[in-house]
Design an enzyme around this catalytic site. Sequence first.
Site, PDB file in Angstrom:
ATOM      1  N   TYR A  92       0.825  -1.203   0.000  1.00 60.18           N
ATOM      2  CA  TYR A  92       0.000   0.000   0.000  1.00 60.18           C
ATOM      3  C   TYR A  92       0.856   1.250   0.000  1.00 60.18           C
ATOM      4  O   TYR A  92       2.045   1.204   0.313  1.00 60.18           O
ATOM      5  CB  TYR A  92      -0.985   0.014   1.181  1.00 60.18           C
ATOM      6  CG  TYR A  92      -0.372   0.305   2.529  1.00 60.18           C
ATOM      7  CD1 TYR A  92      -0.332   1.608   3.033  1.00 60.18           C
ATOM      8  CD2 TYR A  92       0.160  -0.720   3.319  1.00 60.18           C
ATOM      9  CE1 TYR A  92       0.222   1.876   4.283  1.00 60.18           C
ATOM     10  CE2 TYR A  92       0.703  -0.458   4.561  1.00 60.18           C
ATOM     11  CZ  TYR A  92       0.732   0.846   5.042  1.00 60.18           C
ATOM     12  OH  TYR A  92       1.283   1.116   6.266  1.00 60.18           O
ATOM     13  N   CYS A  93       0.232   2.357  -0.396  1.00 61.56           N
ATOM     14  CA  CYS A  93       0.902   3.660  -0.371  1.00 61.56           C
ATOM     15  C   CYS A  93      -0.097   4.685   0.182  1.00 61.56           C
ATOM     16  O   CYS A  93      -0.940   4.326   1.001  1.00 61.56           O
ATOM     17  CB  CYS A  93       1.409   4.044  -1.766  1.00 61.56           C
ATOM     18  SG  CYS A  93       0.120   4.225  -3.004  1.00 61.56           S
ATOM     19  N   LYS A  94      -0.024   5.900  -0.257  1.00 64.62           N
ATOM     20  CA  LYS A  94      -0.922   6.941   0.245  1.00 64.62           C
ATOM     21  C   LYS A  94      -2.320   6.817  -0.370  1.00 64.62           C
ATOM     22  O   LYS A  94      -3.312   6.814   0.336  1.00 64.62           O
ATOM     23  CB  LYS A  94      -0.338   8.323  -0.015  1.00 64.62           C
ATOM     24  CG  LYS A  94      -1.167   9.464   0.542  1.00 64.62           C
ATOM     25  CD  LYS A  94      -0.427  10.781   0.438  1.00 64.62           C
ATOM     26  CE  LYS A  94      -1.251  11.967   0.867  1.00 64.62           C
ATOM     27  NZ  LYS A  94      -1.741  11.919   2.236  1.00 64.62           N
ATOM     28  N   GLY A  96      -2.728   4.883  -3.774  1.00 63.41           N
ATOM     29  CA  GLY A  96      -2.829   3.719  -4.643  1.00 63.41           C
ATOM     30  C   GLY A  96      -1.934   3.716  -5.865  1.00 63.41           C
ATOM     31  O   GLY A  96      -1.731   2.667  -6.473  1.00 63.41           O
ATOM     32  N   TYR A 121      -3.315   4.344   2.263  1.00 65.87           N
ATOM     33  CA  TYR A 121      -3.400   4.651   3.692  1.00 65.87           C
ATOM     34  C   TYR A 121      -4.472   5.696   3.987  1.00 65.87           C
ATOM     35  O   TYR A 121      -5.127   5.623   5.025  1.00 65.87           O
ATOM     36  CB  TYR A 121      -2.048   5.115   4.239  1.00 65.87           C
ATOM     37  CG  TYR A 121      -2.070   5.298   5.738  1.00 65.87           C
ATOM     38  CD1 TYR A 121      -2.088   4.190   6.577  1.00 65.87           C
ATOM     39  CD2 TYR A 121      -2.113   6.560   6.305  1.00 65.87           C
ATOM     40  CE1 TYR A 121      -2.133   4.337   7.955  1.00 65.87           C
ATOM     41  CE2 TYR A 121      -2.150   6.723   7.690  1.00 65.87           C
ATOM     42  CZ  TYR A 121      -2.170   5.611   8.501  1.00 65.87           C
ATOM     43  OH  TYR A 121      -2.227   5.763   9.867  1.00 65.87           O
TER      44      TYR A 121
END
Length: 128
Positions: A92-94, A96, A121
């Site tokens: 995951y990231c901020k 997508g 996130y």
Amino acid sequence: MVTFGNVNTITMKNLLFFVLLISAQFTHAQMESQPITEFAGFDSSTEILIDVRTPEEFAEGSIDGALNINWLSDEFNNQVAVLDKDKKLYVYCKKGGRSLKSQAKLKELGFTHVIDLEGGYDAYFSKK
């Protein structure tokens, strides 16, 4: 027009294009994802959770147990190289974008089961 037996070069080009198109579809079909809002945790004995945001973003909050491996770092490939390729990876990231790119890179590096946690996130944090 150059021919090979009964097959001309135009037909060969069409056949090659078709094979490449099918290959691309098969590769795309192998990509897995799930909404991060449905992520209920992971089993660290068989799974790894990777946060691909920057260390600054990670320091502002993360999912418990996540490893921070910055997608934007020149060391990304070296840092993931030490991970167990037999384990399922959640990424995951901020929002997508980086996780989707890192998922493709991880597949390219030989990881067989990589799941992109869609929404990132921000979506995870907003569901809390």
